[in-house]
Motif scaffolding. Structure first.
Motif, PDB file in Angstrom:
ATOM      1  N   CYS B  92      10.458  16.344  12.807  1.00 49.97           N
ATOM      2  CA  CYS B  92      10.551  15.277  13.787  1.00 49.97           C
ATOM      3  C   CYS B  92      11.073  14.049  13.047  1.00 49.97           C
ATOM      4  O   CYS B  92      10.741  13.842  11.864  1.00 49.97           O
ATOM      5  CB  CYS B  92       9.157  15.012  14.365  1.00 49.97           C
ATOM      6  N   ALA B  93      11.902  13.245  13.693  1.00 45.01           N
ATOM      7  CA  ALA B  93      12.480  12.092  13.028  1.00 45.01           C
ATOM      8  C   ALA B  93      12.629  10.924  13.994  1.00 45.01           C
ATOM      9  O   ALA B  93      12.651  11.103  15.218  1.00 45.01           O
ATOM     10  CB  ALA B  93      13.839  12.446  12.416  1.00 45.01           C
ATOM     11  N   LEU B  94      12.756   9.733  13.427  1.00 46.21           N
ATOM     12  CA  LEU B  94      12.807   8.488  14.178  1.00 46.21           C
ATOM     13  C   LEU B  94      13.961   7.644  13.652  1.00 46.21           C
ATOM     14  O   LEU B  94      14.219   7.625  12.443  1.00 46.21           O
ATOM     15  CB  LEU B  94      11.479   7.735  13.970  1.00 46.21           C
ATOM     16  N   SER B  95      14.659   6.933  14.526  1.00 43.67           N
ATOM     17  CA  SER B  95      15.676   6.002  14.049  1.00 43.67           C
ATOM     18  C   SER B  95      15.763   4.811  14.986  1.00 43.67           C
ATOM     19  O   SER B  95      15.333   4.873  16.139  1.00 43.67           O
ATOM     20  CB  SER B  95      17.052   6.674  13.963  1.00 43.67           C
ATOM     21  N   ALA B  96      16.353   3.742  14.485  1.00 43.47           N
ATOM     22  CA  ALA B  96      16.686   2.618  15.345  1.00 43.47           C
ATOM     23  C   ALA B  96      17.859   3.032  16.216  1.00 43.47           C
ATOM     24  O   ALA B  96      18.654   3.891  15.828  1.00 43.47           O
ATOM     25  CB  ALA B  96      17.063   1.413  14.491  1.00 43.47           C
ATOM     26  N   THR B  97      17.979   2.437  17.374  1.00 42.11           N
ATOM     27  CA  THR B  97      19.098   2.791  18.247  1.00 42.11           C
ATOM     28  C   THR B  97      20.402   2.187  17.751  1.00 42.11           C
ATOM     29  O   THR B  97      21.472   2.660  18.085  1.00 42.11           O
ATOM     30  CB  THR B  97      18.852   2.314  19.690  1.00 42.11           C
ATOM     31  N   SER B  98      20.293   1.163  16.908  1.00 44.89           N
ATOM     32  CA  SER B  98      21.501   0.489  16.426  1.00 44.89           C
ATOM     33  C   SER B  98      22.228   1.285  15.363  1.00 44.89           C
ATOM     34  O   SER B  98      23.413   1.108  15.144  1.00 44.89           O
ATOM     35  CB  SER B  98      21.145  -0.881  15.866  1.00 44.89           C
ATOM     36  N   ASN B  99      21.517   2.178  14.663  1.00 49.33           N
ATOM     37  CA  ASN B  99      22.155   2.971  13.615  1.00 49.33           C
ATOM     38  C   ASN B  99      21.342   4.230  13.366  1.00 49.33           C
ATOM     39  O   ASN B  99      20.300   4.194  12.742  1.00 49.33           O
ATOM     40  CB  ASN B  99      22.268   2.167  12.312  1.00 49.33           C
ATOM     41  N   THR B 100      21.858   5.333  13.885  1.00 46.97           N
ATOM     42  CA  THR B 100      21.117   6.590  13.739  1.00 46.97           C
ATOM     43  C   THR B 100      21.442   7.286  12.425  1.00 46.97           C
ATOM     44  O   THR B 100      21.026   8.409  12.207  1.00 46.97           O
ATOM     45  CB  THR B 100      21.422   7.524  14.906  1.00 46.97           C
ATOM     46  N   GLY B 101      22.197   6.591  11.536  1.00 47.90           N
ATOM     47  CA  GLY B 101      22.462   7.195  10.234  1.00 47.90           C
ATOM     48  C   GLY B 101      21.248   7.194   9.343  1.00 47.90           C
ATOM     49  O   GLY B 101      21.128   8.000   8.429  1.00 47.90           O
ATOM     50  N   LYS B 102      20.306   6.284   9.630  1.00 45.62           N
ATOM     51  CA  LYS B 102      19.093   6.197   8.829  1.00 45.62           C
ATOM     52  C   LYS B 102      17.939   6.776   9.634  1.00 45.62           C
ATOM     53  O   LYS B 102      17.387   6.131  10.523  1.00 45.62           O
ATOM     54  CB  LYS B 102      18.797   4.749   8.460  1.00 45.62           C
ATOM     55  N   LEU B 103      17.612   8.006   9.337  1.00 44.23           N
ATOM     56  CA  LEU B 103      16.520   8.692  10.007  1.00 44.23           C
ATOM     57  C   LEU B 103      15.273   8.663   9.137  1.00 44.23           C
ATOM     58  O   LEU B 103      15.357   8.822   7.917  1.00 44.23           O
ATOM     59  CB  LEU B 103      16.888  10.150  10.284  1.00 44.23           C
ATOM     60  N   ILE B 104      14.127   8.454   9.785  1.00 38.12           N
ATOM     61  CA  ILE B 104      12.837   8.564   9.110  1.00 38.12           C
ATOM     62  C   ILE B 104      12.242   9.910   9.538  1.00 38.12           C
ATOM     63  O   ILE B 104      11.941  10.103  10.715  1.00 38.12           O
ATOM     64  CB  ILE B 104      11.896   7.422   9.507  1.00 38.12           C
ATOM     65  N   PHE B 105      12.080  10.795   8.583  1.00 37.17           N
ATOM     66  CA  PHE B 105      11.607  12.136   8.879  1.00 37.17           C
ATOM     67  C   PHE B 105      10.111  12.281   8.624  1.00 37.17           C
ATOM     68  O   PHE B 105       9.540  11.613   7.749  1.00 37.17           O
ATOM     69  CB  PHE B 105      12.318  13.174   8.002  1.00 37.17           C
ATOM     70  N   GLY B 106       9.491  13.192   9.380  1.00 36.31           N
ATOM     71  CA  GLY B 106       8.136  13.608   9.062  1.00 36.31           C
ATOM     72  C   GLY B 106       8.163  14.622   7.930  1.00 36.31           C
ATOM     73  O   GLY B 106       9.223  14.959   7.402  1.00 36.31           O
ATOM     74  N   GLN B 107       6.994  15.103   7.559  1.00 36.87           N
ATOM     75  CA  GLN B 107       6.881  16.040   6.441  1.00 36.87           C
ATOM     76  C   GLN B 107       7.348  17.448   6.803  1.00 36.87           C
ATOM     77  O   GLN B 107       7.580  18.273   5.929  1.00 36.87           O
ATOM     78  CB  GLN B 107       5.427  16.124   5.971  1.00 36.87           C
ATOM     79  N   GLY B 108       7.452  17.712   8.080  1.00 34.66           N
ATOM     80  CA  GLY B 108       7.898  19.020   8.529  1.00 34.66           C
ATOM     81  C   GLY B 108       6.748  19.980   8.796  1.00 34.66           C
ATOM     82  O   GLY B 108       5.668  19.872   8.188  1.00 34.66           O
ATOM     83  N   THR B 109       6.982  20.885   9.720  1.00 35.58           N
ATOM     84  CA  THR B 109       6.031  21.957  10.033  1.00 35.58           C
ATOM     85  C   THR B 109       6.739  23.290   9.842  1.00 35.58           C
ATOM     86  O   THR B 109       7.795  23.515  10.446  1.00 35.58           O
ATOM     87  CB  THR B 109       5.530  21.865  11.482  1.00 35.58           C
ATOM     88  N   THR B 110       6.165  24.124   8.978  1.00 41.55           N
ATOM     89  CA  THR B 110       6.735  25.455   8.764  1.00 41.55           C
ATOM     90  C   THR B 110       6.174  26.405   9.804  1.00 41.55           C
ATOM     91  O   THR B 110       4.959  26.592   9.885  1.00 41.55           O
ATOM     92  CB  THR B 110       6.401  25.970   7.357  1.00 41.55           C
ATOM     93  N   LEU B 111       7.059  26.956  10.598  1.00 43.77           N
ATOM     94  CA  LEU B 111       6.657  27.901  11.637  1.00 43.77           C
ATOM     95  C   LEU B 111       7.032  29.310  11.202  1.00 43.77           C
ATOM     96  O   LEU B 111       8.178  29.592  10.875  1.00 43.77           O
ATOM     97  CB  LEU B 111       7.342  27.580  12.960  1.00 43.77           C
ATOM     98  N   GLN B 112       6.043  30.180  11.184  1.00 48.10           N
ATOM     99  CA  GLN B 112       6.301  31.589  10.891  1.00 48.10           C
ATOM    100  C   GLN B 112       5.956  32.405  12.135  1.00 48.10           C
ATOM    101  O   GLN B 112       4.820  32.349  12.624  1.00 48.10           O
ATOM    102  CB  GLN B 112       5.461  32.074   9.713  1.00 48.10           C
ATOM    103  N   VAL B 113       6.930  33.125  12.642  1.00 46.30           N
ATOM    104  CA  VAL B 113       6.711  33.984  13.801  1.00 46.30           C
ATOM    105  C   VAL B 113       6.751  35.423  13.315  1.00 46.30           C
ATOM    106  O   VAL B 113       7.771  35.897  12.818  1.00 46.30           O
ATOM    107  CB  VAL B 113       7.779  33.748  14.886  1.00 46.30           C
ATOM    108  N   LYS B 114       5.628  36.097  13.470  1.00 45.96           N
ATOM    109  CA  LYS B 114       5.533  37.470  12.986  1.00 45.96           C
ATOM    110  C   LYS B 114       5.844  38.456  14.110  1.00 45.96           C
ATOM    111  O   LYS B 114       5.474  38.210  15.260  1.00 45.96           O
ATOM    112  CB  LYS B 114       4.124  37.734  12.447  1.00 45.96           C
ATOM    113  N   PRO B 115       6.505  39.550  13.778  1.00 43.57           N
ATOM    114  CA  PRO B 115       6.838  40.535  14.822  1.00 43.57           C
ATOM    115  C   PRO B 115       5.608  41.278  15.304  1.00 43.57           C
ATOM    116  O   PRO B 115       4.574  41.290  14.653  1.00 43.57           O
ATOM    117  CB  PRO B 115       7.807  41.486  14.114  1.00 43.57           C
TER     118      PRO B 115
END
Lengths: 113, 115
Positions: B92-115
């Motif tokens: 998930c990430a956040l940016s100002a509307t004036s410049n989306t080149g600078k994104l602030i990201f979260g740490q991330g969630t690793t999703l594992q889908v098992k069959p």
């Protein structure tokens, strides 16, 4: 239509050395942003280049510098490498510095030993 | 200061289960963008969605849906009937509307889908 391309894919350097990473933006894009992604972390913004100038900078030391060429391609240079610089370096391109969406490359995996 | 928090580090589900990835953000800006990206093992960040802070309508795209609530500063992502190909790290990430080149990201969630 080529997307964002980065080179090299992988790189191994020794502590104290200097490294240059390269990025070619997606066709039609003129802005390049660089990100550092340490293992298990989210990407962190390093800086953004537009019209061959650094427009924004994140919280990175001066050892990190960059350049943008007239053809919009860009280089990221890191001097005096530290072990902590080991990471995936991502390049993203966009059109202008407004709200154009970013397109990311596959990244360069830098390992500092 | 801007900040994005993804409290779930790793999630493991069995194929066909529904799964929700949480995202909480902080910003002093009155207008901003929120994003979700998928990062497969290849490393490339794949854009999934962008939401303007003025638009709180939920969005559905195929098996993906997003719930944006300004009152709780959350922008959650749900995958319905998960598939093995959904296995990846999601940011998930956040940016100002004036410049989306600078994104602030979260740490991330690793999703594992098992069959």
């Amino acid at each position: 239509d080529a997307g964002v391309t980065q080179s090299p894919t992988h790189l191994i350097k020794t502590r104290g050395q200097q490294v240059t990473l390269r990025c070619s933006p997606k066709s039609g894009h003129d802005t390049v942003s660089w990100y550092q992604q340490a293992l298990g972390q989210g990407p962190q913004f390093i800086f953004q280049y537009y019209e061959e100038e650094e427009r924004q900078r994140g919280n990175f030391p001066d050892r990190f510098s960059g350049h943008q060429f007239p053809n919009y391609s860009s280089e990221l240079n890191v001097n005096a490498l530290l072990l902590g610089d080991s990471a995936l370096y991502l390049c993203a391109s966009s059109f202008g510095t407004g709200d154009s969406p970013l397109h990311f490359g596959n990244g360069t995996r830098l390992t500092v030993t | 200061a801007q900040k994005v928090t993804q409290a779930q580090t790793e999630i493991s589900v069995v194929e066909k289960e529904d799964v929700t990835l949480d995202c909480v953000y902080e910003t002093r800006d009155t207008t901003y963008y929120l994003f979700w990206y998928k990062q497969p093992p290849s490393g490339e960040l794949v854009f999934l969605i962008r939401r303007n802070s003025f638009d709180e309508q939920n969005e559905i795209s195929g098996r993906y849906s997003w719930n944006f609530q300004k009152s709780t500063s959350s922008f959650n992502f749900t995958i319905t009937a998960s598939q093995v190909v959904d296995s990846a790290v999601y940011f998930c990430a956040l940016s100002a509307t004036s410049n989306t080149g600078k994104l602030i990201f979260g740490q991330g969630t690793t999703l594992q889908v098992k069959p």
